[in-house]
Design a protein around this motif. Structure first.
Motif, PDB file in Angstrom:
ATOM      1  N   LYS A  59       0.807  -1.206   0.000  1.00  0.00           N
ATOM      2  CA  LYS A  59       0.000   0.000   0.000  1.00  0.00           C
ATOM      3  C   LYS A  59       0.849   1.268   0.000  1.00  0.00           C
ATOM      4  O   LYS A  59       0.501   2.263  -0.618  1.00  0.00           O
ATOM      5  CB  LYS A  59      -0.857  -0.015   1.259  1.00  0.00           C
ATOM      6  CG  LYS A  59      -2.237   0.521   1.105  1.00  0.00           C
ATOM      7  CD  LYS A  59      -2.911   0.537   2.461  1.00  0.00           C
ATOM      8  CE  LYS A  59      -4.245  -0.128   2.393  1.00  0.00           C
ATOM      9  NZ  LYS A  59      -4.969  -0.065   3.646  1.00  0.00           N
ATOM     10  N   PHE A  60       1.973   1.255   0.729  1.00  0.00           N
ATOM     11  CA  PHE A  60       2.797   2.442   0.909  1.00  0.00           C
ATOM     12  C   PHE A  60       4.212   2.189   0.404  1.00  0.00           C
ATOM     13  O   PHE A  60       4.664   1.058   0.354  1.00  0.00           O
ATOM     14  CB  PHE A  60       2.853   2.833   2.397  1.00  0.00           C
ATOM     15  CG  PHE A  60       1.499   3.057   3.001  1.00  0.00           C
ATOM     16  CD1 PHE A  60       0.791   4.220   2.746  1.00  0.00           C
ATOM     17  CD2 PHE A  60       0.925   2.097   3.823  1.00  0.00           C
ATOM     18  CE1 PHE A  60      -0.459   4.419   3.302  1.00  0.00           C
ATOM     19  CE2 PHE A  60      -0.327   2.293   4.377  1.00  0.00           C
ATOM     20  CZ  PHE A  60      -1.014   3.458   4.121  1.00  0.00           C
ATOM     21  N   ILE A  66       5.059  -1.024  12.149  1.00  0.00           N
ATOM     22  CA  ILE A  66       3.598  -0.949  12.246  1.00  0.00           C
ATOM     23  C   ILE A  66       2.995  -1.841  11.158  1.00  0.00           C
ATOM     24  O   ILE A  66       3.410  -1.797   9.999  1.00  0.00           O
ATOM     25  CB  ILE A  66       3.081   0.488  12.066  1.00  0.00           C
ATOM     26  CG1 ILE A  66       3.809   1.469  13.005  1.00  0.00           C
ATOM     27  CG2 ILE A  66       1.576   0.563  12.244  1.00  0.00           C
ATOM     28  CD1 ILE A  66       3.487   1.321  14.461  1.00  0.00           C
ATOM     29  N   PHE A  67       1.990  -2.614  11.539  1.00  0.00           N
ATOM     30  CA  PHE A  67       1.261  -3.470  10.612  1.00  0.00           C
ATOM     31  C   PHE A  67       0.482  -2.592   9.633  1.00  0.00           C
ATOM     32  O   PHE A  67      -0.112  -1.581  10.014  1.00  0.00           O
ATOM     33  CB  PHE A  67       0.312  -4.382  11.409  1.00  0.00           C
ATOM     34  CG  PHE A  67      -0.662  -5.145  10.566  1.00  0.00           C
ATOM     35  CD1 PHE A  67      -0.229  -6.086   9.647  1.00  0.00           C
ATOM     36  CD2 PHE A  67      -2.029  -4.930  10.701  1.00  0.00           C
ATOM     37  CE1 PHE A  67      -1.133  -6.788   8.874  1.00  0.00           C
ATOM     38  CE2 PHE A  67      -2.943  -5.629   9.930  1.00  0.00           C
ATOM     39  CZ  PHE A  67      -2.493  -6.564   9.017  1.00  0.00           C
ATOM     40  N   VAL A 121       7.255   6.607   6.149  1.00  0.00           N
ATOM     41  CA  VAL A 121       7.702   5.237   5.892  1.00  0.00           C
ATOM     42  C   VAL A 121       9.191   5.256   5.566  1.00  0.00           C
ATOM     43  O   VAL A 121       9.633   5.943   4.651  1.00  0.00           O
ATOM     44  CB  VAL A 121       6.916   4.603   4.724  1.00  0.00           C
ATOM     45  CG1 VAL A 121       7.465   3.232   4.371  1.00  0.00           C
ATOM     46  CG2 VAL A 121       5.429   4.529   5.044  1.00  0.00           C
ATOM     47  N   LYS A 122       9.978   4.502   6.364  1.00  0.00           N
ATOM     48  CA  LYS A 122      11.424   4.398   6.128  1.00  0.00           C
ATOM     49  C   LYS A 122      11.755   3.149   5.320  1.00  0.00           C
ATOM     50  O   LYS A 122      12.621   3.178   4.458  1.00  0.00           O
ATOM     51  CB  LYS A 122      12.178   4.361   7.459  1.00  0.00           C
ATOM     52  CG  LYS A 122      12.250   5.701   8.142  1.00  0.00           C
ATOM     53  CD  LYS A 122      12.983   5.629   9.455  1.00  0.00           C
ATOM     54  CE  LYS A 122      14.480   5.542   9.258  1.00  0.00           C
ATOM     55  NZ  LYS A 122      15.193   5.651  10.547  1.00  0.00           N
ATOM     56  N   GLU A 123      11.086   2.050   5.640  1.00  0.00           N
ATOM     57  CA  GLU A 123      11.274   0.805   4.886  1.00  0.00           C
ATOM     58  C   GLU A 123      10.078  -0.097   5.141  1.00  0.00           C
ATOM     59  O   GLU A 123       9.206   0.222   5.944  1.00  0.00           O
ATOM     60  CB  GLU A 123      12.594   0.114   5.248  1.00  0.00           C
ATOM     61  CG  GLU A 123      12.730  -0.335   6.680  1.00  0.00           C
ATOM     62  CD  GLU A 123      14.073  -1.001   6.949  1.00  0.00           C
ATOM     63  OE1 GLU A 123      14.183  -2.224   6.706  1.00  0.00           O
ATOM     64  OE2 GLU A 123      14.997  -0.303   7.406  1.00  0.00           O
ATOM     65  N   ASP A 161       1.190 -10.736   5.735  1.00  0.00           N
ATOM     66  CA  ASP A 161       1.157  -9.382   6.294  1.00  0.00           C
ATOM     67  C   ASP A 161       2.295  -8.534   5.750  1.00  0.00           C
ATOM     68  O   ASP A 161       3.363  -9.025   5.415  1.00  0.00           O
ATOM     69  CB  ASP A 161       1.278  -9.427   7.829  1.00  0.00           C
ATOM     70  CG  ASP A 161       0.135 -10.194   8.484  1.00  0.00           C
ATOM     71  OD1 ASP A 161      -0.968 -10.183   7.927  1.00  0.00           O
ATOM     72  OD2 ASP A 161       0.367 -10.798   9.545  1.00  0.00           O
ATOM     73  N   MET A 162       2.049  -7.228   5.713  1.00  0.00           N
ATOM     74  CA  MET A 162       3.069  -6.257   5.311  1.00  0.00           C
ATOM     75  C   MET A 162       3.316  -5.349   6.514  1.00  0.00           C
ATOM     76  O   MET A 162       2.380  -4.850   7.133  1.00  0.00           O
ATOM     77  CB  MET A 162       2.576  -5.445   4.119  1.00  0.00           C
ATOM     78  CG  MET A 162       3.612  -4.531   3.551  1.00  0.00           C
ATOM     79  SD  MET A 162       4.970  -5.408   2.788  1.00  0.00           S
ATOM     80  CE  MET A 162       4.518  -5.302   1.104  1.00  0.00           C
ATOM     81  N   TRP A 163       4.599  -5.159   6.852  1.00  0.00           N
ATOM     82  CA  TRP A 163       4.980  -4.328   7.980  1.00  0.00           C
ATOM     83  C   TRP A 163       5.819  -3.165   7.471  1.00  0.00           C
ATOM     84  O   TRP A 163       6.597  -3.308   6.535  1.00  0.00           O
ATOM     85  CB  TRP A 163       5.779  -5.133   9.009  1.00  0.00           C
ATOM     86  CG  TRP A 163       4.923  -6.117   9.731  1.00  0.00           C
ATOM     87  CD1 TRP A 163       4.553  -7.361   9.305  1.00  0.00           C
ATOM     88  CD2 TRP A 163       4.294  -5.924  10.988  1.00  0.00           C
ATOM     89  NE1 TRP A 163       3.738  -7.956  10.225  1.00  0.00           N
ATOM     90  CE2 TRP A 163       3.564  -7.096  11.283  1.00  0.00           C
ATOM     91  CE3 TRP A 163       4.275  -4.885  11.921  1.00  0.00           C
ATOM     92  CZ2 TRP A 163       2.829  -7.243  12.441  1.00  0.00           C
ATOM     93  CZ3 TRP A 163       3.549  -5.032  13.087  1.00  0.00           C
ATOM     94  CH2 TRP A 163       2.832  -6.207  13.340  1.00  0.00           C
TER      95      TRP A 163
END
Length: 185
Positions: free
Chosen positions: A2-3, A45-46, A22-24, A31-33
């Motif tokens: 998403k990001f 953050i999830f 967002v840094k990485e 799941d995407m963290w």
């Protein structure tokens, strides 16, 4: 995903809405963290707990001035939008801005409620009618010279109205909107 890196996001931590960048990211299927820098600390953050940061509305300086004037005088939003007899001090440029586009009233309301960013036009200072007639500021030395309107590294050729008037108020007579010059190229 998403990001992407550099996206501004929001999430809730300990009951407070936090802004971050967002840094990485890490794909831990399914799941995407995301590693978020929120100026205080970095947190993983999830994805489901992140929302995109809604950008603040961008308004002209004269509209921002009107908002501040109205709030200073303890007016409400509806009073600030009206041009009634009691409120006939609304500047004409603000009235024109409202009439120019119906969405400007909604933009004004969002700026009133959520805050805003100011859109300041940029200008070249053309002192000589020549390709090399533009004021350039050497950012390292602070010296002003004339040259082209191109902005090489270490030089500034585009200025806001207040920057120009702070240099010398007489330069304002030579200000040319950047858009006008760019359109002729």
């Amino acid at each position: 995903m998403k990001f992407k890196e550099g996206d501004k996001v929001q999430f809730i931590r300990e009951g407070s809405l936090i802004d971050g960048v967002v840094k990485e990211f890490k794909d831990c299927s399914p799941d995407m963290w995301y590693l978020i820098d929120d100026k205080c600390k970095d947190s993983w953050i999830f994805e489901g707990h992140l929302i995109p940061l809604t950008p603040l509305p961008v308004i002209p300086q004269f509209v921002a001035d009107w908002i501040e004037y109205c709030k200073k005088h303890c007016w409400g939003l509806s009073e600030a939008l009206e041009d009634t007899y009691e409120n006939s001090c609304m500047p004409e440029e603000v009235m024109d801005w409202f009439e120019d586009c119906r969405e400007n009233q909604e933009l004004f309301a969002r700026a009133w409620l959520d805050g805003y960013e100011i859109k300041e036009p940029l200008y070249y200072i053309k002192v000589i009618d020549s390709y090399f007639g533009y004021i350039n500021l050497n950012l390292k030395t602070g010296a002003y010279t004339t040259s082209t309107n191109e902005e090489p590294v270490g030089f500034k050729t585009k200025f806001t109205e207040s920057e120009i008037k702070n240099m010398d108020t007489r330069y304002w007579a030579f200000a040319v909107p950047v858009e006008e010059v760019e359109e002729t190229k």
